[in-house]
Design a protein around this motif. Structure first.
Motif, short mmCIF file in Angstrom:
data_model
loop_
_atom_site.label_atom_id
_atom_site.label_comp_id
_atom_site.label_asym_id
_atom_site.label_seq_id
_atom_site.Cartn_x
_atom_site.Cartn_y
_atom_site.Cartn_z
N GLY A 2 0.79 -1.21 0.00
CA GLY A 2 0.00 0.00 0.00
C GLY A 2 0.83 1.27 0.00
N ILE A 3 0.17 2.35 -0.43
CA ILE A 3 0.78 3.68 -0.45
C ILE A 3 -0.15 4.62 0.31
CG2 ILE A 3 1.43 5.63 -1.91
CD1 ILE A 3 2.13 3.61 -4.09
N THR A 4 0.41 5.44 1.18
CA THR A 4 -0.38 6.41 1.92
C THR A 4 -0.61 7.63 1.04
OG1 THR A 4 0.60 5.65 3.99
CG2 THR A 4 -0.54 7.75 4.04
N GLU A 12 -6.51 10.98 5.02
CA GLU A 12 -5.29 10.23 4.76
C GLU A 12 -5.64 8.75 4.79
OE1 GLU A 12 -1.11 9.63 7.09
OE2 GLU A 12 -1.86 11.69 6.92
N LYS A 13 -5.23 8.03 3.75
CA LYS A 13 -5.62 6.63 3.64
C LYS A 13 -4.54 5.83 2.95
CE LYS A 13 -9.61 3.94 2.19
NZ LYS A 13 -10.90 3.97 1.52
N ASN A 14 -4.44 4.55 3.28
CA ASN A 14 -3.52 3.63 2.63
C ASN A 14 -4.29 2.95 1.49
OD1 ASN A 14 -0.97 2.47 2.44
ND2 ASN A 14 -1.60 0.68 3.58
N SER A 17 -1.00 0.04 -4.32
CA SER A 17 -0.10 0.80 -5.18
C SER A 17 -0.59 0.92 -6.62
CB SER A 17 1.30 0.19 -5.14
OG SER A 17 1.26 -1.15 -5.54
N PHE A 32 1.04 12.07 -1.89
CA PHE A 32 1.27 10.67 -1.54
C PHE A 32 2.65 10.53 -0.92
CE2 PHE A 32 2.80 11.02 -5.88
CZ PHE A 32 3.95 10.24 -5.92
#
Length: 71
Positions: A2-4, A12-14, A17, A32
Motif C-alpha cells: 500500500g501507499i499512503t 489520509e488513507k492507505n 499501489s 502521496f
C-alpha cells in the motif's frame, strides 16, 4: 503493498499501489508518501506511468481499480 495518500478532502488513507496513477490522473489526491517523504501533486516531480494499455485503451491500473470497485 500500500501507499499512503491524502485525498482532496484531507483524508489520509492507505491504498493499493496500483491505484496511484489513477488517483493522480483523476485528481482525487493532493499528495502521496514516497520513501523519501511526501510528494505534493502539482508541486513535486512525478514520473509518468509506463503501464501498458488494455484493449479498451485504459491503463491497467484503471482497469484494476474499476474492477475492485465492482466487488
Amino acid at each position: 503493498m500500500g501507499i499512503t495518500v491524502i485525498f482532496e478532502n484531507g483524508e489520509e488513507k492507505n491504498v493499493p499501489s496500483y491505484m496511484l496513477d489513477y488517483l493522480i490522473r483523476e485528481r482525487k489526491i493532493v499528495a502521496f508518501m514516497r520513501s523519501s517523504g511526501w510528494v505534493e501533486i502539482g508541486r513535486d516531480p512525478i514520473r509518468k506511468s509506463q503501464q501498458p494499455l488494455t484493449r479498451s485503451g485504459e491503463r491497467w491500473s484503471d482497469f484494476l481499480f474499476k474492477r475492485s470497485q465492482q466487488s
